[in-house]
Write a protein that holds these residues in place. Structure first.
Motif, PDB file in Angstrom:
ATOM      1  N   PHE A  28       0.827  -1.199   0.000  1.00  0.00           N
ATOM      2  CA  PHE A  28       0.000   0.000   0.000  1.00  0.00           C
ATOM      3  C   PHE A  28       0.870   1.261   0.000  1.00  0.00           C
ATOM      4  O   PHE A  28       0.628   2.198  -0.759  1.00  0.00           O
ATOM      5  CB  PHE A  28      -0.946  -0.002   1.212  1.00  0.00           C
ATOM      6  CG  PHE A  28      -2.020   1.036   1.105  1.00  0.00           C
ATOM      7  CD1 PHE A  28      -3.204   0.763   0.428  1.00  0.00           C
ATOM      8  CD2 PHE A  28      -1.855   2.302   1.663  1.00  0.00           C
ATOM      9  CE1 PHE A  28      -4.198   1.726   0.317  1.00  0.00           C
ATOM     10  CE2 PHE A  28      -2.838   3.273   1.543  1.00  0.00           C
ATOM     11  CZ  PHE A  28      -4.018   2.977   0.872  1.00  0.00           C
ATOM     12  N   VAL A  29       1.904   1.243   0.843  1.00  0.00           N
ATOM     13  CA  VAL A  29       2.807   2.400   0.917  1.00  0.00           C
ATOM     14  C   VAL A  29       3.499   2.635  -0.425  1.00  0.00           C
ATOM     15  O   VAL A  29       3.647   3.768  -0.866  1.00  0.00           O
ATOM     16  CB  VAL A  29       3.862   2.202   2.032  1.00  0.00           C
ATOM     17  CG1 VAL A  29       4.955   3.262   1.945  1.00  0.00           C
ATOM     18  CG2 VAL A  29       3.190   2.250   3.387  1.00  0.00           C
ATOM     19  N   LEU A  30       3.873   1.549  -1.089  1.00  0.00           N
ATOM     20  CA  LEU A  30       4.523   1.664  -2.388  1.00  0.00           C
ATOM     21  C   LEU A  30       3.614   2.384  -3.386  1.00  0.00           C
ATOM     22  O   LEU A  30       4.065   3.255  -4.132  1.00  0.00           O
ATOM     23  CB  LEU A  30       4.872   0.262  -2.909  1.00  0.00           C
ATOM     24  CG  LEU A  30       5.214   0.146  -4.404  1.00  0.00           C
ATOM     25  CD1 LEU A  30       6.559   0.795  -4.698  1.00  0.00           C
ATOM     26  CD2 LEU A  30       5.230  -1.303  -4.857  1.00  0.00           C
ATOM     27  N   LEU A  31       2.332   2.023  -3.388  1.00  0.00           N
ATOM     28  CA  LEU A  31       1.471   2.436  -4.496  1.00  0.00           C
ATOM     29  C   LEU A  31       0.554   3.623  -4.230  1.00  0.00           C
ATOM     30  O   LEU A  31       0.102   4.260  -5.168  1.00  0.00           O
ATOM     31  CB  LEU A  31       0.618   1.245  -4.955  1.00  0.00           C
ATOM     32  CG  LEU A  31       1.386  -0.009  -5.397  1.00  0.00           C
ATOM     33  CD1 LEU A  31       0.413  -1.153  -5.634  1.00  0.00           C
ATOM     34  CD2 LEU A  31       2.202   0.254  -6.655  1.00  0.00           C
ATOM     35  N   TYR A  32       0.257   3.915  -2.969  1.00  0.00           N
ATOM     36  CA  TYR A  32      -0.772   4.940  -2.758  1.00  0.00           C
ATOM     37  C   TYR A  32      -0.229   6.341  -3.018  1.00  0.00           C
ATOM     38  O   TYR A  32       0.959   6.521  -3.302  1.00  0.00           O
ATOM     39  CB  TYR A  32      -1.414   4.805  -1.374  1.00  0.00           C
ATOM     40  CG  TYR A  32      -0.740   5.513  -0.214  1.00  0.00           C
ATOM     41  CD1 TYR A  32       0.544   5.186   0.179  1.00  0.00           C
ATOM     42  CD2 TYR A  32      -1.424   6.494   0.515  1.00  0.00           C
ATOM     43  CE1 TYR A  32       1.133   5.823   1.269  1.00  0.00           C
ATOM     44  CE2 TYR A  32      -0.843   7.127   1.602  1.00  0.00           C
ATOM     45  CZ  TYR A  32       0.436   6.787   1.971  1.00  0.00           C
ATOM     46  OH  TYR A  32       1.020   7.419   3.037  1.00  0.00           O
ATOM     47  N   VAL A  33      -1.124   7.330  -2.936  1.00  0.00           N
ATOM     48  CA  VAL A  33      -0.812   8.729  -3.243  1.00  0.00           C
ATOM     49  C   VAL A  33       0.656   9.059  -3.057  1.00  0.00           C
ATOM     50  O   VAL A  33       1.182   8.955  -1.971  1.00  0.00           O
ATOM     51  CB  VAL A  33      -1.558   9.682  -2.288  1.00  0.00           C
ATOM     52  CG1 VAL A  33      -1.409  11.111  -2.776  1.00  0.00           C
ATOM     53  CG2 VAL A  33      -2.968   9.289  -2.103  1.00  0.00           C
ATOM     54  N   PRO A  34       1.305   9.489  -4.115  1.00  0.00           N
ATOM     55  CA  PRO A  34       2.661   9.990  -3.906  1.00  0.00           C
ATOM     56  C   PRO A  34       2.560  11.183  -2.966  1.00  0.00           C
ATOM     57  O   PRO A  34       1.483  11.710  -2.767  1.00  0.00           O
ATOM     58  CB  PRO A  34       3.104  10.413  -5.302  1.00  0.00           C
ATOM     59  CG  PRO A  34       1.849  10.598  -6.080  1.00  0.00           C
ATOM     60  CD  PRO A  34       0.854   9.668  -5.498  1.00  0.00           C
ATOM     61  N   CYS A  35       3.669  11.605  -2.419  1.00  0.00           N
ATOM     62  CA  CYS A  35       3.603  12.652  -1.405  1.00  0.00           C
ATOM     63  C   CYS A  35       3.092  13.976  -1.983  1.00  0.00           C
ATOM     64  O   CYS A  35       2.994  14.155  -3.192  1.00  0.00           O
ATOM     65  CB  CYS A  35       4.978  12.844  -0.782  1.00  0.00           C
ATOM     66  SG  CYS A  35       6.173  13.465  -1.952  1.00  0.00           S
TER      67      CYS A  35
END
Lengths: 76, 670
Positions: free
Chosen positions: B618-625
């Motif tokens: 999830f961290v890899l793919l969700y909203v970029p910063c």
């Protein structure tokens, strides 16, 4: 013998007879020196088979076979 | 005379234009954008014998058509701003094609000085250029320089001063053969008088552009009195000419220009009968070899990351250590609890979380600048184009994708090298899936806590997953949002050159400082907002479940339940991750109220290995910063694409994490 540039194999060379096409790409090819009567030589083909590197006007130009199709060469 | 001199640098890409710009102006330069465009504009100045000289670095172009933004910018600048002098930098090893731009600049009526660069390489290739003769033939000053050092520099500046006083228009006209010339004269005669303002660009150029069907010039003429008449005449001439030449007018004009250049070359240059095989050719026989090309490419990538990460690692440790120490000192020093928390947790923690990434990002940019300056990246584009083309991208898209592993912010800025807008937006949309440096600390934390035996493989699998998702999304976008023609791949392959450290450092600084400014200020702001959300309402324990952010986290936690991490802490941490993904690590520390050493243990109580892996996916793919969203907004000049990115990446992240978790459960993993 006439061929299109994408059909030339490595180290084959010849003189440009005509350049087909329209618009931006066509213009870019002309600007880069691929004009009638210019000599071109295929230097190498990319490891995956496309694009190709050609020598024209003393420098190296990369282009896809898709674009090279528009250029007719009189192979020597 | 107090008047300052305005000087513009024009030339082909790879001719040493930027090197000369750096050499003349040193670090006194300003980098910005051309108004309303996302093409870089560089201004600089220097003083010579008490004279102030302003320099502007025009975009590198091969020609002056209306087909590319760069070419339009260059010619509009020359026509509208009318600089005192235009220095046209010309590559001595590639004179024939470089002169193609030169003669167009002369036609345009610019006050040009030709600076022949890279004479040393030309000598090696046994090319001898007679600069006096060339100057006579072109009717403009020609000076030999070496952009990398001082050779020819004084002479060049002296001639700029001289040329600024008296404009020398190229006296010798380029001729297109009697057939075209006649028609040009015909058109010139009927051009509206209002066109020939004091700006003094040549009417022949306008006539020529009309025959070439140049959209921009046609637009301008249409706005003038009897413009329609002129255009109709131009169309008749086009038809007539294409009948005569049996090809379109563009080709006939390009033929004529290159024909004229062939004449120039014949008189002013001698070259060996057989082209000498250069060092570059030898290197390319290995580097772009059918069998070795791809292994060499993979090795270069591996080396790039190895160097970047191993050199920057100790610096990152020091910076992390320093801010940890500083936060402790400050919190011990200040008694007022809320203030010490704001300073230590909020500001110092926030600044630290940005600065800790500076070494790795700067090192990555330095390595890439070195690869770029030596000419390897052009080879990489050549090798990768087939693959990139398959997913609807351009060989050159490969560079932004590579930069994405460092930081997606400069990566998205690097899409500027792509010529078509479609390529640019597509590259921006899938770039966030390239796992950036900020995500690594999250993987490192979870991999160490749950997969201590196979840490490396787990992290590697995430990078690979990111690349695969990028490829799949590229294919989907190519078939849906960006249907239609793909943009062409026609690019010069410059010879290998020894990169200069100064040039590479300037490159690194330009990209890195953008990261610092854009990302830094934003992350700083968000960190303060987060601090307030964590501290309100007054009196709650920092970031506890009763704080505003804790309540938000509790509210949205059920959404993550099917993914295996439906705790309020995980939701809050992911929310923090929107500021910057590495913040996730620190926020878990705060949320569980443990130090970084105890974090692994604390996590083990709420995560299982399977849910930990789903969380990492999830961290890899969700909203970029936020910084990435901000930069997409700026580069596309609309809110459409950044909002689209937020939504679609989150949907994909949720779906992928769902598949991993539920699929894993079905397969019997825990």
């Amino acid at each position: 013998m006439k061929k299109t540039l994408n059909q030339l194999s490595k180290n084959e060379s010849g003189m440009i007879v005509s350049i087909q096409g329209k618009g931006g790409v066509h213009k870019r090819l002309l600007d880069m020196g691929l004009v009638k009567n210019a000599m071109v030589k295929v230097e190498r083909v990319a490891p995956l088979g496309d694009p190709i590197e050609v020598k024209v006007k003393g420098y190296s130009l990369l282009l896809r076979k898709e674009e090279a199709k528009n250029i007719t060469i009189d192979v020597q | 005379m107090a008047k300052q001199i305005m000087m513009a640098l024009a030339g082909n890409p790879n001719c040493g234009k930027t090197t000369l710009f750096n050499n003349l102006t040193g670090m006194r330069q300003h980098v910005g954008n051309w108004p309303g465009k996302t093409v870089e504009r560089k201004d600089g100045k220097f003083t010579y014998m008490g004279k102030k000289i302003n320099v502007i670095d025009l975009p590198g172009t091969y020609s002056l058509t209306a087909y590319s933004i760069e070419e339009l910018i260059a010619r509009d600048y020359i026509v509208e701003e009318n600089p005192d002098v235009v220095i046209n930098i010309v590559d001595a090893t590639n004179l024939e094609r470089n002169l193609y731009l030169t003669i167009q600049l002369i036609e345009l009526g610019a006050n040009i000085i030709v600076a022949i660069n890279m004479n040393r390489f030309a000598e090696k290739k046994e090319l001898k250029i007679d600069d006096k003769k060339l100057s006579n033939l072109l009717g403009v000053p020609v000076i030999k320089i070496e952009a990398v050092d001082r050779i020819g520099k004084t002479e060049l500046i002296e001639s700029v001063l001289k040329a600024a006083k008296s404009r020398s228009k190229g006296t010798k006209k380029i001729t297109y053969g009697s057939e075209i010339e006649e028609h040009l004269a015909e058109l010139e005669k009927i051009l509206p008088e209002s066109i020939n303002t004091n700006k003094g660009f040549s009417t022949k150029w306008i006539a020529l552009k009309l025959i070439e069907k140049d959209k921009e010039v046609i637009k301008k003429i249409l706005g003038l009195k009897n413009g329609k008449e002129v255009l109709m005449k131009a169309e008749r001439i086009q038809e007539h000419l294409s009948q005569i030449f049996g090809e379109d007018v563009d080709a006939a004009i390009a033929d004529a220009r290159y024909g004229f250049i062939a004449g120039l070359i014949k008189e002013s240059m001698t070259r060996p009968k057989i082209d000498k095989i250069t060092m570059s050719d030898y290197i390319d026989r290995i580097v772009t070899n059918r069998f070795l090309g791809i292994p060499v490419f993979l090795f270069a990538l591996w080396l790039l990351f190895q160097l970047t990460f191993s050199i920057s690692a100790p610096f990152m440790d020091w910076i992390g250590f320093f801010f940890g120490w500083l936060a402790e000192v400050v919190s011990n020093l200040i008694a007022t609890e809320w203030l010490s928390s704001l300073l230590a947790d909020g500001i110092i923690g926030g600044v630290g979380s940005v600065l800790v990434f500076v070494p790795v990002i700067f090192m990555l940019f330095l390595s890439i600048a070195l690869l770029e300056d030596c000419g390897y990246l052009a080879r990489a584009a050549f090798i990768m184009d087939r693959l990139m083309h398959k997913i609807g991208l351009h060989g050159k898209s490969f560079i932004p994708m590579l930069l994405g592993f460092g930081c997606n912010v400069p990566a998205i800025m690097a899409t500027r090298t792509l010529e078509s807008r479609k390529d640019r937006i597509l590259t921006m949309l899938i770039n966030p899936f390239m796992s950036c440096g900020a995500r690594l600390p999250v993987y490192a934390l979870f991999a160490a806590a749950f997969f201590s035996e196979h840490q490396g493989w787990v992290i590697f699998s995430l990078y690979l997953l990111g690349i695969m998702v990028a490829i799949i999304m590229g294919l989907i976008f190519k078939k849906t949002l960006f249907k239609g023609l793909s943009s062409p791949f026609v690019m010069e392959l410059p010879p290998y050159r020894l990169p200069t450290l100064k040039g590479a450092l300037i490159h690194m600084w330009e990209r890195g400082s953008v990261f610092l400014k854009k990302a830094g200020t934003l992350i700083f702001l968000v960190v303060i907002v987060i601090w307030f959300l964590s501290s309100l309402p007054f009196g709650v324990e920092y970031a506890s479940q009763n704080s505003v952010i804790g309540r938000i986290g509790t509210f949205i936690a059920p959404i993550f339940k099917p993914l295996g991490f439906g705790t309020w802490q995980a939701s809050v941490a992911l929310g923090f991750g929107f500021a910057a993904k590495e913040v996730i690590v620190g926020s878990f520390g705060t949320l569980y109220g443990v130090s970084e050493e105890g974090l692994g243990k604390a996590l083990a109580q709420t995560f299982t290995p399977l849910s930990a892996y789903a969380f990492m996916v999830f961290v890899l793919l969700y909203v970029p910063c936020m910084a990435v969203i901000a930069v997409i907004k700026r580069e596309t000049n609309s809110w459409k694409w950044p909002i689209f990115t937020v939504i679609y990446t989150t949907v994909i992240a949720w779906s992928m994490a769902f598949i991993v978790y539920q699929g894993g459960l079905l397969l019997g993993f825990t």
